[in-house]
Design an enzyme around this catalytic site. Structure first.
Site, PDB file in Angstrom:
ATOM      1  N   ASP A 167      86.706  40.455  38.695  1.00  0.00           N
ATOM      2  CA  ASP A 167      85.956  39.239  39.239  1.00  0.00           C
ATOM      3  C   ASP A 167      84.631  39.461  39.890  1.00  0.00           C
ATOM      4  O   ASP A 167      84.479  39.518  40.973  1.00  0.00           O
ATOM      5  CB  ASP A 167      86.910  38.685  40.410  1.00  0.00           C
ATOM      6  N   ILE A 209      87.841  33.905  57.869  1.00  0.00           N
ATOM      7  CA  ILE A 209      86.609  34.584  57.659  1.00  0.00           C
ATOM      8  C   ILE A 209      85.760  34.087  56.224  1.00  0.00           C
ATOM      9  O   ILE A 209      84.840  33.423  55.932  1.00  0.00           O
ATOM     10  CB  ILE A 209      86.468  36.132  57.374  1.00  0.00           C
ATOM     11  N   GLY A 218      89.945  18.531  23.070  1.00  0.00           N
ATOM     12  CA  GLY A 218      90.264  19.332  21.969  1.00  0.00           C
ATOM     13  C   GLY A 218      89.843  20.530  21.747  1.00  0.00           C
ATOM     14  O   GLY A 218      90.087  21.538  21.269  1.00  0.00           O
TER      15      GLY A 218
END
Length: 533
Positions: free
Chosen positions: A453, A343, A136
């Site tokens: 990112d 990769i 919550g």
């Protein structure tokens, strides 16, 4: 080391009151609890405290009787010191102190969030997982690195449980909202709602507002519930996937009260399997707030650090998960194994070896994510592929080195680009390189390019140049807050490499970056995190 055999734990950070007893081998001897169900609205801190004050004196003897013990058999009293609702925490701490003093037993306060993770590991046998903790008042992606549990991603505003509960209250579905939303979602269809992932963090307030607007317009409640649930859970699982990709661990665990949702469990399990990672979830009675998790963590903490002085048992309402030393974990990693043609297997894409006009190249293939419904998955993959191609080109224009773009295939959601021969920043970072990283990020932000990112895995050192990779979460924004969030992603990434040196590295990044208006936003964003219970 302290030899503690039996611990009684008291939990009461929000609406649930719990008392548990655990022995030194992790055997659960007793588990008693009571939950407050408000007549209307959400959880009021004072009413939650009154509930604890009423029930703790009843639950302690109930647990003692269930365990078949005498009070004198207890070796330790443990309690949830935070995070949580202030009045509720104070009742718990006072109760624990009173019990410890009356029995002349040692006492220890523990972090509620870490209790969820540790009892989950105890129950499932997970060793060193990436954990999605959802409740919550908390939504965090947690993993152990450099001696502590690190928060790799978290909500920037409200927690997922709070989001579902607020939706339930505002639409008349009742409290708690999660179970009702889950039930109605089973008969719903998708409508477009905002999907907000910012780097390694997520935001639910805009999603909640959009869902409520749909309700005001008269959209079918089943469709809103379906779309709200699918969108929110996809955001949570995506960030967990990104943390799994970054850490390369091979275990994923779901914990916290929202774990009760079967759709969330299904999505996280699917993501884990797609990465070859093992998925764990403790039995449901241990997912919600309970005294057992407090007792077990109390045992672990006391063995390492000994009990607390009474003067140290005050509550910590905003007790961060990453403020606690965790010396009992073996951080020997089991790494994910990749097939020979890959990769890398990232959260967004697979990176596949290729060639272009005789040059070594890679294909960044945004493969379908089976945990997301096609409507969300196709929208995200196509838009991010198209935008990344543009961001790569625009970054070059402002002097930031990125891979050369050879081709874009929107039908396949893939990009063909130059293969960078170099070494990841996380392998070679020092203060000088950190300063240079700050300078490069400043160039991006001057053009309103948000990388989305920026981690130490998405920057490489090649021929003395820093090369920025993976703009898959990138976008354009002139907002100082969005630029600050971009920097905050890097800060969290640096902490996962070496927490002690991360502060110095990030200070150097900020010196190179230089824009005080943006920098001043970082601490404000960090303070906004939800650590209420």
């Amino acid at each position: 080391m302290v030899d503690i055999v039996i611990c009684l734990g008291i939990e009461g950070t929000a609406e649930k009151t719990g008392v548990g007893i655990v022995d030194g081998d992790g055997k659960i001897l007793a588990m008693a609890g009571s939950q407050l169900y408000p007549e209307k609205g959400g959880i009021h801190p004072r009413i939650a405290a009154e509930h604890h004050a009423e029930w703790i004196p009843k639950l302690i003897p109930q647990a003692i009787e269930e365990a078949g013990l005498n009070y004198s058999d207890l070796d330790l009293i443990s309690f949830s010191q935070g995070p949580g609702l202030g009045p509720a925490l104070r009742i718990v701490a006072t109760s624990a102190r009173s019990l410890a003093l009356s029995l002349n037993k040692p006492i220890i306060g523990v972090n509620h969030c870490i209790g969820h993770v540790e009892v989950g590991k105890l129950d499932t046998g997970a060793v060193n997982p990436v954990s999605l903790y959802v409740s919550g008042g908390n939504s965090q992606v947690i993993a152990f690195e450099s001696g502590r549990y690190r928060i790799f991603g978290e909500t920037l505003d409200i927690a997922i449980g709070n989001c579902l509960d607020q939706f339930g209250r505002e639409t008349g579905l009742g409290h708690p909202g999660g179970p009702v939303v889950e039930k109605l979602a089973k008969n719903g269809s998708y409508i477009d709602l905002p999907y907000v992932v910012k780097g390694m963090d997520f935001s639910f307030s805009g999603l909640l507002s959009a869902a409520l607007r749909q309700h005001q317009k008269g959209t079918d409640i089943e469709d809103i519930c379906f779309s709200l649930q699918e969108t929110a859970f996809a955001m949570l699982v995506e960030v967990t996937e990104r943390a799994l990709s970054h850490t390369q661990k091979d275990e994923v665990m779901l914990c916290g009260g929202v774990s009760a949702n079967s759709r969330l469990r299904e999505m996280l399990k699917t993501m884990s399997e797609e990465h070859g990672a093992k998925f764990y979830m403790p039995e449901m009675k241990l997912c919600g707030d309970n005294g057992v998790m407090i007792a077990w963590l109390g045992l672990l903490m006391c063995r390492e650090f000994g009990p607390m002085d009474l003067s140290d048992t005050g509550i910590i309402q905003r007790f961060r998960t990453d403020e606690v030393d965790i010396p009992w974990i073996d951080n020997t990693k089991s790494y994910l194994k990749l097939s020979d043609d890959l990769i890398a297997k990232g959260a967004e894409s697979n990176i596949i070896k290729s060639s272009y006009m005789g040059q070594n190249a890679v294909i960044k293939a945004r493969i379908p994510k089976n945990y997301r419904i096609p409507e969300i998955d196709n929208k995200i993959r196509k838009s991010r592929c198209k935008l990344e191609a543009k961001l790569l080109s625009d970054a070059k224009r402002v002097g930031v080195r990125t891979p050369i773009l050879y081709d874009v295939d929107l039908a396949e959601k893939s990009i063909l680009m130059e293969e960078i021969d170099g070494i990841m920043l996380k392998e070679v970072i020092d203060e000088n390189l950190a300063f240079k990283v700050g300078c490069e990020i400043s160039k991006l932000h001057s053009a309103d390019i948000i990388h989305g990112d920026i981690t130490s895995s998405n920057i490489m050192l090649s021929d003395e140049d820093l090369v920025f990779l993976d703009f898959g979460l990138g976008r354009y924004s002139d907002l100082d807050e969005d630029k600050a969030v971009d920097l905050l992603v890097l800060k969290k990434s640096l902490q996962s490499i070496d927490y002690e040196k991360a502060i110095a590295y990030f200070d150097c990044v900020l010196k190179g970056y230089g824009d005080s208006k943006v920098i001043n936003n970082i601490s404000d964003i960090e303070k906004r995190g939800r650590y209420t219970h």
